[in-house]
Design a protein around this motif. Structure first.
Motif, PDB file in Angstrom:
ATOM      1  N   UNK A   1       2.590   6.861 -15.479  1.00  0.00           N
ATOM      2  CA  UNK A   1       2.940   8.082 -14.742  1.00  0.00           C
ATOM      3  C   UNK A   1       1.728   8.669 -14.024  1.00  0.00           C
ATOM      4  N   UNK A   2       0.532   8.513 -14.584  1.00  0.00           N
ATOM      5  CA  UNK A   2      -0.678   8.937 -13.867  1.00  0.00           C
ATOM      6  C   UNK A   2      -0.868   8.116 -12.604  1.00  0.00           C
ATOM      7  N   UNK A   3      -0.663   6.800 -12.716  1.00  0.00           N
ATOM      8  CA  UNK A   3      -0.854   5.934 -11.554  1.00  0.00           C
ATOM      9  C   UNK A   3       0.237   6.125 -10.507  1.00  0.00           C
ATOM     10  N   UNK A   4       1.404   6.573 -10.936  1.00  0.00           N
ATOM     11  CA  UNK A   4       2.459   6.878  -9.964  1.00  0.00           C
ATOM     12  C   UNK A   4       2.014   8.009  -9.020  1.00  0.00           C
TER      13      UNK A   4
ATOM     14  N   UNK B   1       0.811  -1.216   0.000  1.00  0.00           N
ATOM     15  CA  UNK B   1       0.000   0.000   0.000  1.00  0.00           C
ATOM     16  C   UNK B   1       0.844   1.266   0.000  1.00  0.00           C
ATOM     17  N   UNK B   2       1.871   1.312   0.843  1.00  0.00           N
ATOM     18  CA  UNK B   2       2.592   2.566   1.077  1.00  0.00           C
ATOM     19  C   UNK B   2       3.169   3.148  -0.211  1.00  0.00           C
ATOM     20  N   UNK B   3       3.779   2.311  -1.036  1.00  0.00           N
ATOM     21  CA  UNK B   3       4.377   2.777  -2.284  1.00  0.00           C
ATOM     22  C   UNK B   3       3.581   2.271  -3.490  1.00  0.00           C
ATOM     23  N   UNK B   4       2.257   2.233  -3.338  1.00  0.00           N
ATOM     24  CA  UNK B   4       1.419   1.635  -4.378  1.00  0.00           C
ATOM     25  C   UNK B   4       1.537   2.371  -5.711  1.00  0.00           C
ATOM     26  N   UNK B   5       1.739   3.675  -5.666  1.00  0.00           N
ATOM     27  CA  UNK B   5       1.892   4.420  -6.908  1.00  0.00           C
ATOM     28  C   UNK B   5       3.134   3.999  -7.680  1.00  0.00           C
ATOM     29  N   UNK B   6       4.253   3.831  -6.947  1.00  0.00           N
ATOM     30  CA  UNK B   6       5.492   3.391  -7.596  1.00  0.00           C
ATOM     31  C   UNK B   6       5.335   1.978  -8.151  1.00  0.00           C
ATOM     32  N   UNK B   7       4.695   1.107  -7.368  1.00  0.00           N
ATOM     33  CA  UNK B   7       4.490  -0.266  -7.825  1.00  0.00           C
ATOM     34  C   UNK B   7       3.577  -0.296  -9.057  1.00  0.00           C
ATOM     35  N   UNK B   8       2.520   0.532  -9.042  1.00  0.00           N
ATOM     36  CA  UNK B   8       1.590   0.581 -10.167  1.00  0.00           C
ATOM     37  C   UNK B   8       2.310   1.014 -11.442  1.00  0.00           C
ATOM     38  N   UNK B   9       3.133   2.059 -11.315  1.00  0.00           N
ATOM     39  CA  UNK B   9       3.874   2.552 -12.489  1.00  0.00           C
ATOM     40  C   UNK B   9       4.780   1.470 -13.051  1.00  0.00           C
TER      41      UNK B   9
END
Length: 496
Positions: free
Chosen positions: A400-403, A371-379
């Motif tokens: 990049x939007x999901x990041x 969860x904590x770095x979900x944006x980085x993982x999503x990207x």
């Protein structure tokens, strides 16, 4: 409990320039690549003036097939398709090659007519490339070029022209000199081959144009390496020609972004593409997501036919990563509702809508890791996944939007899928949609109104709802501060 493993499929394309083998399996309604093996055989270069394949060329092919044979042993025979294209269609002694090929592979090779090759290519493009309306497809092979007009999975024109990057190399760049004279000869000869189909193709017309070949892929890699966007135009093709002509000989060719593997046939493929652009008046072209091998595989997987390739891609990713599809759909619909309210003022590019929909549909993909770095993982996941229906630049923008879909807000990097203004506006709406769907239940979602005045957004919600949902109210106020601090004014207005 014993799990059912989906069977393997193999598509082998004995092309005039390269031999390819693609091994896949079906997973969650999508195709998963397990192996891709390619060898530069240059079969067409072994054809003499009597169209006889040389022993050396055939041996190069047999050596390659000996490598492929090992991987075919554990794949059901019904799930294997092996085809030969232009060079083997042309060779008068192809039977000698095919006889030994069957011994090596344990399976027959089917030499397909040019129109059948074009039809399968069109299926590969339809299964892997997004967009609606009529589509012009161009596939430049080693000894033939397929030109197709189709819509969805149906075709209205299929043509296989006897022009290819290997045969044009041997015919017009045989001296290996990159002169204007050689380029002009190659372009004019290709135009003569194209001339008979021009009238019919222009009469049918098309809305979009895609290229499904190594030449087009090489061009896109060059353009991206040189800071251009992924859209191929005649102006860019002429620029590539000028770059190539800065070098005297093919062996010296050193264009930024061009791989050594592709360099030998690049000028001949470029000449053919220039001829096609000029003859058919093509304004722009993008790279297709697939072609012959993809068409072969998808036709074996009859369950994979889907009219909306992008929707199939999103559903597959949601399934594979166990996403809450109901919540994702709610966020997507909310984001699109926000966009509809703003679009008259903003007038975003047509593709903005489906890119916002994709980003919202996949916004929680990173939480499957953490969860904590979900944006980085999503990207990372998006950038490194196959997304049939989306171009490379579009995939990069979605990543990049999901990041940045929640909490920390930073500017988007340079990207080539949308204008910078449009991409930023999608990011703003995506973040708002995620907050408005905070309770994960459509019944508890507030009624809202949003207006856009140039770059200023005003989001209006009822005072009573905001007071009854203090956490969401606080998150919206924090988001207003974040966006405003970035120079993107956001006002949260309360109404009676």
């Amino acid at each position: 409990m014993e799990r059912t493993v989906s069977p393997l499929y193999a598509a082998i394309d004995l092309g005039s320039n390269s031999f390819h083998m693609w091994i896949v399996r079906e997973i969650a309604g999508s195709v998963q690549t397990l192996a891709k093996i390619k060898r530069k055989v240059r079969l067409a270069a072994g054809l003499n003036s009597q169209n006889e394949l040389s022993e050396e060329a055939m041996q190069r092919g047999w050596d390659c097939l000996s490598l492929f044979a090992e991987r075919l042993q554990d794949i059901p025979a019904d799930n294997i398709r092996i085809v030969g294209t232009a060079a083997l269609r042309t060779a008068v002694n192809s039977d000698a090659f095919l006889s030994k090929a069957r011994e090596i592979l344990g399976h027959s090779v089917e030499i397909i007519p040019g129109e059948e090759e074009a039809r399968i290519i069109s299926q590969g493009v339809a299964h892997t490339s997004g967009g609606c309306g009529k589509r012009l497809v161009v596939d430049i092979g080693g000894a033939s070029t397929e030109v197709i007009i189709g819509e969805g999975f149906d075709t209205s024109a299929l043509t296989s022209l006897k022009i290819g990057c290997v045969t044009w190399l041997e015919r017009y760049f045989k001296d290996r000199c990159l002169t204007e004279e050689n380029f002009n000869a190659a372009i004019n000869a290709a135009k003569s081959a194209i001339e008979p189909i021009i009238e019919d193709y222009l009469k049918l017309g098309w809305e979009t144009c895609v290229g499904a070949s190594g030449t087009v892929q090489a061009l896109q890699e060059i353009m991206l390496a040189q800071g251009m966007d992924e859209i191929i135009t005649l102006q860019k093709l002429k620029r590539m020609q000028r770059q190539a002509m800065q070098y005297e000989r093919l062996e010296d060719l050193d264009i930024e972004g061009l791989t050594l593997e592709r360099a030998l046939v690049f000028p001949s493929g470029l000449s053919i593409l220039i001829a096609i652009f000029e003859s058919l008046g093509i304004e722009s072209m993008t790279l297709a997501g697939g072609a012959l091998r993809e068409g072969m595989v998808y036709e074996m997987m009859t369950q994979m036919r889907h009219n909306d390739v992008r929707e199939r891609t999103l559903m597959s990713l949601q399934s594979r990563f166990l996403l809450d599809s109901q919540h994702a759909d709610n966020v997507a619909q909310t984001a699109l509702s926000l966009l509809d309210s703003c679009d008259q003022s903003w007038q975003l590019e047509p593709q903005a809508k489906y890119l916002l929909h994709a980003s919202a549909s996949l916004h929680e993909i990173g939480t499957t890791i953490e969860f904590k770095k979900s944006g980085e993982h999503a990207a990372y996941l998006i950038q490194n996944s196959d997304l049939p229906g989306y171009t490379r630049a579009q995939k990069h923008l979605i990543a990049e939007l999901l990041r940045r879909f929640r909490e920390q807000l930073t500017s988007l990097p340079e990207q080539h899928a949308l204008s910078a203004h449009s991409a930023t506006r999608l990011l703003r709406l995506l973040r708002l949609a995620v907050i408005l769907c905070h309770r994960r239940d459509h019944n508890h979602q507030p009624s809202f109104a949003i207006t856009a005045d140039d770059n200023t957004l005003t989001l209006s919600l009822s005072t009573s709802w905001l007071n009854a949902n203090p956490l969401t109210k606080a998150e919206l106020q924090q988001e207003a501060t974040r966006q405003t601090d970035m120079g993107w004014p956001l006002i949260i207005a309360e109404t009676d």
